[in-house]
Design a protein around this motif. Sequence first.
Motif, PDB file in Angstrom:
ATOM      1  N   GLN A   1       7.132   6.519  11.350  1.00  0.00           N
ATOM      2  CA  GLN A   1       7.950   7.382  10.514  1.00  0.00           C
ATOM      3  C   GLN A   1       9.102   6.604   9.880  1.00  0.00           C
ATOM      4  OE1 GLN A   1       9.849  10.681  12.498  1.00  0.00           O
ATOM      5  NE2 GLN A   1      10.050  11.810  10.579  1.00  0.00           N
ATOM      6  N   ASP A   2       9.644   5.653  10.654  1.00  0.00           N
ATOM      7  CA  ASP A   2      10.859   4.971  10.204  1.00  0.00           C
ATOM      8  C   ASP A   2      10.607   3.801   9.256  1.00  0.00           C
ATOM      9  OD1 ASP A   2      12.123   6.718  11.847  1.00  0.00           O
ATOM     10  OD2 ASP A   2      12.387   5.292  13.496  1.00  0.00           O
ATOM     11  N   LEU A   3       9.431   3.219   9.336  1.00  0.00           N
ATOM     12  CA  LEU A   3       9.210   1.975   8.605  1.00  0.00           C
ATOM     13  C   LEU A   3       8.215   2.143   7.469  1.00  0.00           C
ATOM     14  CD1 LEU A   3       9.065  -0.345  11.722  1.00  0.00           C
ATOM     15  CD2 LEU A   3      10.870  -0.269  10.008  1.00  0.00           C
ATOM     16  N   PRO A   4       8.521   1.530   6.328  1.00  0.00           N
ATOM     17  CA  PRO A   4       7.647   1.676   5.169  1.00  0.00           C
ATOM     18  C   PRO A   4       6.383   0.816   5.249  1.00  0.00           C
ATOM     19  CG  PRO A   4       9.604   0.425   4.563  1.00  0.00           C
ATOM     20  CD  PRO A   4       9.758   0.798   5.995  1.00  0.00           C
ATOM     21  N   PHE A   5       5.377   1.336   5.941  1.00  0.00           N
ATOM     22  CA  PHE A   5       4.066   0.698   5.976  1.00  0.00           C
ATOM     23  C   PHE A   5       3.086   1.468   5.109  1.00  0.00           C
ATOM     24  CE2 PHE A   5       5.610  -1.002  10.108  1.00  0.00           C
ATOM     25  CZ  PHE A   5       5.393  -2.348   9.846  1.00  0.00           C
TER      26      PHE A   5
ATOM     27  N   GLN B   1       7.474  -4.060  -0.675  1.00  0.00           N
ATOM     28  CA  GLN B   1       6.814  -2.950  -1.373  1.00  0.00           C
ATOM     29  C   GLN B   1       7.325  -2.805  -2.796  1.00  0.00           C
ATOM     30  OE1 GLN B   1       7.375   0.546   1.052  1.00  0.00           O
ATOM     31  NE2 GLN B   1       5.291   0.406   1.886  1.00  0.00           N
ATOM     32  N   SER B   2       8.618  -3.057  -3.001  1.00  0.00           N
ATOM     33  CA  SER B   2       9.118  -2.824  -4.350  1.00  0.00           C
ATOM     34  C   SER B   2       8.643  -3.904  -5.325  1.00  0.00           C
ATOM     35  CB  SER B   2      10.636  -2.622  -4.383  1.00  0.00           C
ATOM     36  OG  SER B   2      11.268  -3.752  -3.866  1.00  0.00           O
TER      37      SER B   2
ATOM     38  N   ALA C   1      11.284 -11.605   0.318  1.00  0.00           N
ATOM     39  CA  ALA C   1      10.706 -10.863  -0.810  1.00  0.00           C
ATOM     40  C   ALA C   1      10.965 -11.573  -2.143  1.00  0.00           C
ATOM     41  CB  ALA C   1      11.244  -9.436  -0.841  1.00  0.00           C
ATOM     42  N   GLU C   2      12.176 -12.121  -2.296  1.00  0.00           N
ATOM     43  CA  GLU C   2      12.488 -12.840  -3.539  1.00  0.00           C
ATOM     44  C   GLU C   2      11.543 -14.024  -3.710  1.00  0.00           C
ATOM     45  OE1 GLU C   2      14.613 -11.840  -1.297  1.00  0.00           O
ATOM     46  OE2 GLU C   2      16.168 -10.680  -2.327  1.00  0.00           O
ATOM     47  N   TRP C   3      11.341 -14.750  -2.598  1.00  0.00           N
ATOM     48  CA  TRP C   3      10.471 -15.914  -2.655  1.00  0.00           C
ATOM     49  C   TRP C   3       9.035 -15.504  -3.007  1.00  0.00           C
ATOM     50  CZ3 TRP C   3       6.229 -17.931  -0.035  1.00  0.00           C
ATOM     51  CH2 TRP C   3       5.937 -19.266  -0.345  1.00  0.00           C
ATOM     52  N   VAL C   4       8.557 -14.444  -2.356  1.00  0.00           N
ATOM     53  CA  VAL C   4       7.198 -13.958  -2.654  1.00  0.00           C
ATOM     54  C   VAL C   4       7.091 -13.568  -4.128  1.00  0.00           C
ATOM     55  CG1 VAL C   4       5.550 -12.080  -2.222  1.00  0.00           C
ATOM     56  CG2 VAL C   4       6.678 -13.207  -0.293  1.00  0.00           C
ATOM     57  N   GLY C   5       8.124 -12.892  -4.634  1.00  0.00           N
ATOM     58  CA  GLY C   5       8.141 -12.508  -6.048  1.00  0.00           C
ATOM     59  C   GLY C   5       8.026 -13.714  -6.973  1.00  0.00           C
TER      60      GLY C   5
ATOM     61  N   HIS D   1       2.029 -17.938  -9.887  1.00  0.00           N
ATOM     62  CA  HIS D   1       0.562 -17.914  -9.919  1.00  0.00           C
ATOM     63  C   HIS D   1       0.027 -16.863 -10.894  1.00  0.00           C
ATOM     64  CE1 HIS D   1      -0.053 -20.764  -6.600  1.00  0.00           C
ATOM     65  NE2 HIS D   1       0.965 -20.185  -5.999  1.00  0.00           N
ATOM     66  N   ASP D   2       0.955 -16.150 -11.547  1.00  0.00           N
ATOM     67  CA  ASP D   2       0.578 -15.137 -12.528  1.00  0.00           C
ATOM     68  C   ASP D   2      -0.381 -14.101 -11.934  1.00  0.00           C
ATOM     69  OD1 ASP D   2       0.473 -13.860 -14.953  1.00  0.00           O
ATOM     70  OD2 ASP D   2      -1.052 -15.181 -15.815  1.00  0.00           O
ATOM     71  N   LEU D   3       0.038 -13.550 -10.788  1.00  0.00           N
ATOM     72  CA  LEU D   3      -0.805 -12.581 -10.079  1.00  0.00           C
ATOM     73  C   LEU D   3      -0.157 -11.209 -10.043  1.00  0.00           C
ATOM     74  CD1 LEU D   3      -1.826 -14.439  -6.793  1.00  0.00           C
ATOM     75  CD2 LEU D   3      -3.345 -13.830  -8.708  1.00  0.00           C
ATOM     76  N   PRO D   4      -0.967 -10.161 -10.175  1.00  0.00           N
ATOM     77  CA  PRO D   4      -0.424  -8.826  -9.930  1.00  0.00           C
ATOM     78  C   PRO D   4      -0.116  -8.649  -8.443  1.00  0.00           C
ATOM     79  CG  PRO D   4      -2.782  -8.696 -10.422  1.00  0.00           C
ATOM     80  CD  PRO D   4      -2.387 -10.144 -10.520  1.00  0.00           C
ATOM     81  N   ALA D   5       1.048  -8.093  -8.123  1.00  0.00           N
ATOM     82  CA  ALA D   5       1.486  -7.974  -6.729  1.00  0.00           C
ATOM     83  C   ALA D   5       0.544  -7.123  -5.889  1.00  0.00           C
ATOM     84  CB  ALA D   5       2.898  -7.386  -6.683  1.00  0.00           C
TER      85      ALA D   5
END
Length: 290
Positions: free
Chosen positions: A194-198, A172-173, A131-135, A141-145
């Motif tokens: 139910q358990d995973l944030p999809f 997601q965050s 996630a850090e790398w994606v951020g 690239h100056d893109l909205p997530a």
Amino acid sequence: RAKQEGRNTYRLYRADMHAQDSQRLALETALRNTAETGDGLVVHYQPLFDRDSGQIRGAEALVRWQHPTLGMISPGDFIPLAESSGLILPLGEQLIDVIMGQLRAWHQAGLDPVPVAINLSPRQFWQSGLAEWVGQRLAHHDLPARLVGFELTESCLLDQSQAAAAILRGLQSLGCFTAIDDFGTGYSSLSYLQDLPFNELKVDRTFIRRLNDGTRSSRAILGAVTGLASELGLTVVAEGVETAEQLERLKPYQIDLIQGFLMGRPSPAATFADTWLAPRRMTADDASDR
Ligand code: C2E
Ligand code: MG
Ligand code: MG
Ligand code: MG
């Protein structure tokens, strides 16, 4: 004579093994070069549509590999090698940069890009600091997530749902969306939902195909999966819609988005943009762009 034949057989077998080994090695060497330079990585984009309005809502990025001599190779034929050799990690990083660069280029060309979903294989998903790398890349690239999301299959999640949930929440965050892909093909467990944030559930195309049989059980399973996912607030996608008849048969179900050859095949970025991307309206954001 038997002895001779045996010896011949043995030699042939050895020669064959050798050919296979060296073929695999050559392929891996070429793939390593692509992973280092990005040369030969080709991304096709397939549109996703709102089932009811018919409007485009996003795209899925699907990689192909342009091999120097073998031509275009489909992901099913080289992702497994990339995954087993570990090359999927540098390859995946190249790929994410290619896709984000494309989104930025569309924006700069005055087009309104749609959210693009990127497939992740297990090693990519479990690489620490994803996630850090994606951020970082989004910032670069100056893109909205919200323009970028990630699809993963159940094989990424096996027995590790706590840790997987943390990674998904990390994505997601940032503002990216998350999708469970090919749902219903692996060790599907409804409790994942139910358990995973999809944000999104993609029903595998085998379920869509099975509707053709018209059996009560195919209808019951599709009804249960789409009903539950929808009730849990997930965006439900039907993949692999190939015929008008299949689309018609999907009508009774709680399906938000549709994807498949009927509406649009995966195509190179330029074709995709010409066909599906609308000119961008000026916004306050653009006005404040330097
Ligand atoms: P997937 O993520 O489930 O992607 C959907 C696949 O179904 C794509 O095949 C797409 O071309 C195909 N498809 C779309 N609509 C239809 C339809 O109406 N009928 C049929 N029969 N097929 C349809 P593709 O491009 O060959 O990709 C195969 C798989 O390779 C993908 O399945 C995904 O798991 C993997 N893959 C593709 N791109 C990437 C990538 O960038 N990274 C990773 N790790 N895996 C990727
Ligand atoms: Mg996918
Ligand atoms: Mg899929
Ligand atoms: Mg699939």
